[in-house]
Design an enzyme around this catalytic site. Structure first.
Site, PDB file in Angstrom:
ATOM      1  N   LYS A   1       0.796  24.470  38.632  1.00  0.00           N
ATOM      2  CA  LYS A   1       0.028  24.530  37.384  1.00  0.00           C
ATOM      3  C   LYS A   1       0.965  24.401  36.191  1.00  0.00           C
ATOM      4  O   LYS A   1       2.131  24.819  36.260  1.00  0.00           O
ATOM      5  CB  LYS A   1      -0.687  25.885  37.280  1.00  0.00           C
ATOM      6  CG  LYS A   1      -1.906  26.029  38.172  1.00  0.00           C
ATOM      7  CD  LYS A   1      -2.600  27.359  37.945  1.00  0.00           C
ATOM      8  CE  LYS A   1      -3.727  27.605  38.923  1.00  0.00           C
ATOM      9  NZ  LYS A   1      -4.882  26.712  38.756  1.00  0.00           N
TER      10      LYS A   1
ATOM     11  N   ARG B   1     -10.410  27.336  48.410  1.00  0.00           N
ATOM     12  CA  ARG B   1     -11.371  26.821  49.400  1.00  0.00           C
ATOM     13  C   ARG B   1     -10.763  26.797  50.806  1.00  0.00           C
ATOM     14  O   ARG B   1     -11.478  26.919  51.791  1.00  0.00           O
ATOM     15  CB  ARG B   1     -11.881  25.438  48.970  1.00  0.00           C
ATOM     16  CG  ARG B   1     -10.840  24.387  48.875  1.00  0.00           C
ATOM     17  CD  ARG B   1     -11.305  23.158  48.083  1.00  0.00           C
ATOM     18  NE  ARG B   1     -11.293  23.379  46.650  1.00  0.00           N
ATOM     19  CZ  ARG B   1     -11.699  22.489  45.753  1.00  0.00           C
ATOM     20  NH1 ARG B   1     -12.172  21.321  46.134  1.00  0.00           N
ATOM     21  NH2 ARG B   1     -11.646  22.744  44.464  1.00  0.00           N
TER      22      ARG B   1
HETATM   23  N1  BES Z   1      -7.928  29.498  40.785  1.00  0.00           N
HETATM   24  C1  BES Z   1      -8.187  28.191  40.358  1.00  0.00           C
HETATM   25  C2  BES Z   1      -9.483  28.039  39.580  1.00  0.00           C
HETATM   26  C3  BES Z   1      -9.548  28.707  38.229  1.00  0.00           C
HETATM   27  C4  BES Z   1      -9.221  27.998  37.090  1.00  0.00           C
HETATM   28  C5  BES Z   1      -9.982  29.999  38.103  1.00  0.00           C
HETATM   29  C6  BES Z   1      -9.330  28.603  35.859  1.00  0.00           C
HETATM   30  C7  BES Z   1     -10.076  30.597  36.868  1.00  0.00           C
HETATM   31  C8  BES Z   1      -9.751  29.900  35.741  1.00  0.00           C
HETATM   32  C9  BES Z   1      -8.275  27.254  41.578  1.00  0.00           C
HETATM   33  O1  BES Z   1      -7.532  27.607  42.678  1.00  0.00           O
HETATM   34  C10 BES Z   1      -7.818  25.924  41.128  1.00  0.00           C
HETATM   35  O2  BES Z   1      -6.692  25.820  40.725  1.00  0.00           O
HETATM   36  N2  BES Z   1      -8.678  24.932  41.201  1.00  0.00           N
HETATM   37  C11 BES Z   1      -8.380  23.629  40.768  1.00  0.00           C
HETATM   38  C12 BES Z   1      -9.032  22.664  41.739  1.00  0.00           C
HETATM   39  C13 BES Z   1      -8.584  21.223  41.554  1.00  0.00           C
HETATM   40  C14 BES Z   1      -7.144  21.078  41.961  1.00  0.00           C
HETATM   41  C15 BES Z   1      -9.480  20.340  42.387  1.00  0.00           C
HETATM   42  C16 BES Z   1      -8.957  23.433  39.374  1.00  0.00           C
HETATM   43  O3  BES Z   1     -10.031  23.937  39.089  1.00  0.00           O
HETATM   44  O4  BES Z   1      -8.291  22.780  38.558  1.00  0.00           O
HETATM   45 ZN    ZN Z   2      -5.529  26.877  42.559  1.00  0.00          ZN
END
Ligand code: BES
Ligand code: ZN
Ligand code: ZN
Length: 490
Positions: free
Chosen positions: A259, A333
């Protein structure tokens, strides 16, 4: 906070402070005594607006209506505004709008408990809320004779609900290096011993035996080993069996699909679904609901390192399905896929729910305050929607699956890809990914709840403080209560 309820008149109660709710800007009500001062102070009686007249020992707060949801947030804001004051006791009238309706008392008790919450663990100088005791008077201007026993029950359940939510908030707010999978597992064991719950912890060895390879891959680069927690509340003649699964990512750095700095901060809150499961188990055991409830938490840390799982890896989930990893940040997931399979293997439930901070897309679509609910069948979705919006004070809305978005999860070399090939509809595609791990028995009994928006917000909103809100706890406790036909209807 000590809350007592009495049939004494409000004037007969001795307290440092009287809290007066101005309903729908009705300044003509006999409770409202300080109209001249309001003009000077600029108090308009807007929802959640407060006006403290300290010398007189009166605190006013505006509420848009007499509905329990509005009373909950107004009272919470009033209590929160008392931080730093020296009032130790307060009294408040009951504001019940119908003799059989105690929902407003439940909302009030929840508002008091939720509003008094503060997470001060890491502060050297703690700001103390001196308020210790609140007395609610059922003697009201409307002259109804209220059944004091049902009033007491409403207040008690409200307190249990608030305390369960605050317990969840504490876990979520705890820093990731103080709350990692093993710590969560120990908290679950402690909860179980205090609350007469059964508790099983699966460590790495057991997770390997159970073929939970997707979950193990996500946690592989962390110095903290993964755990799966299984808590059970098992009354004698249960009316139903419910399974609730939570995503417990104690930290989500994104893994090798790292991230950016701005998106990583707050990712200690990626354990919100799992933490909600723990709060729910505490709440139902205290209410002693006649429902068998199984809570599962996938507690894992998603980190980087030489042994990290990577984009291009193929994982074999517990049910044998192969998954092409195209983004290690879509880790929740993968963890849930295995925990869903394990939970369904262990328990044949009447209803199956999972709660997860699963996608940023859900926050983009619905905003910070609302959860997204998905699934194949109306029944469990509607149960969750009703519990959230009509009773608990949480907000949720439905997001529909469709066959075209499902196709975007296709992989050329495995059974499924862990991300979709389109940038749109990410909350729905994540939910549809999970649906691949729901068996025939549970297909119509399952709903997925994406709490990524409300779980952690960096400002206070209504009854929620800045930081963790405990999203999912109130919603699910109401759902379980309704299943027992015990919940108040209003
Ligand atoms: N934990 C995050 C989702 C999230 C984002 C929760 C912001 C709370 C606030 C999750 O694991 C994630 O990073 N999801 C990605 C998925 C993508 C790579 C398809 C996302 O939402 O960007
Ligand atoms: Zn994530
Ligand atoms: Zn995550």
């Amino acid at each position: 906070m000590n809350i007592t309820i009495t049939t004494d008149t409000i004037n007969a109660i001795l307290a440092d402070l009287e809290i007066i709710i101005v309903i729908d800007k009705n300044f003509g009500h006999p409770f409202v005594k300080d109209n001249e001062t309001f003009k000077k102070a600029g108090f308009k009686g807007e929802h959640e607006e407060t006006c403290l007249i300290a010398a007189e020992g009166r605190l006013y707060v505006g509420s848009e209506s007499i509905k329990s949801t509005d009373i909950r947030s107004a009272v919470a804001v009033a209590i929160r505004s008392l931080k730093g004051t020296s009032f130790e006791s307060a009294k408040i009238a009951s504001y019940v709008s119908h003799p059989k309706c105690t929902a407003v008392l439940r909302g009030m008790a929840e508002g008091i408990g939720l509003g008094a919450y503060q997470f001060e663990h890491y502060k050297s100088k703690k700001s103390i809320l001196e308020l210790q005791k609140i007395t609610i008077s059922t003697d009201e201007y409307h002259g109804y004779a209220l059944d004091i026993e049902s009033c007491k029950r409403a207040v008690k359940n409200g307190q249990i609900t608030a305390e369960a939510t605050n317990y969840t908030r504490d876990i979520v707010n705890t820093a990731p290096d103080d709350c990692y999978p093993e710590v969560m597992a120990n908290m679950a064991l402690e909860l179980a011993s205090k609350h007469n719950l059964a508790c099983t912890i699966l460590d790495t060895e057991k997770l390997k035996e159970e073929n939970m390879n997707a979950l193990l891959a996500v946690g592989r680069a962390s110095r903290h080993e993964s755990r799966v927690i299984h808590l059970v509340h098992k009354p004698a003649n249960p009316k139903a069996v419910v399974t609730i699964i939570g995503k417990g990512l104690t930290y989500d750095s994104g893994g090798l699909s790292l991230k950016g700095a701005d998106y990583m901060v707050t990712m200690k809150a990626d354990k919100s679904g799992g933490s909600a499961v723990m709060g729910i188990m505490k709440g139902i055991s205290e209410m002693n609901l006649p429902i068998e409830v199984h809570g599962f938490v996938g507690a894992v840390e998603n980190m980087i390192g030489g042994n990290a799982y990577k984009p291009d890896d193929i994982l074999i989930a517990k049910n044998g399905k192969t998954i092409e990893v195209r983004n290690t940040d879509a880790e929740g997931r993968l963890v849930l896929a295995d925990v869903l399979c394990y939970a369904q293997q262990e328990v044949h439930a009447d209803y199956l729910f999972d709660m997860a901070t699963l996608t940023g897309a859900c926050v983009v679509g619905l905003g910070n305050y609302t959860s997204g609910i998905m699934g194949y069948h109306d029944k469990p979705i509607e149960m969750a929607l009703y519990a959230a919006n009509k009773a608990s004070g949480e907000m949720a809305t439905r997001l529909d699956f469709n066959r075209y978005l499902k196709k975007t999860l296709k992989s050329d070399i495995a059974d499924i890809s862990n991300i979709s090939n389109t940038r749109y509809g990410g909350a729905v595609t994540a939910g549809m990914f999970l649906s691949e791990f729901i068996d025939e028995h549970h297909k119509d009994r399952w709903a997925h709840i994406d709490i990524a928006g409300p779980a952690f917000v960096e400002h206070s909103w209504g009854e929620n403080p800045s930081g963790a809100s405990g999203a999912g706890v109130r919603m699910m406790l109401r759902l379980l209560e309704k299943l027992c036909n015990e919940v108040e209807t209003h």
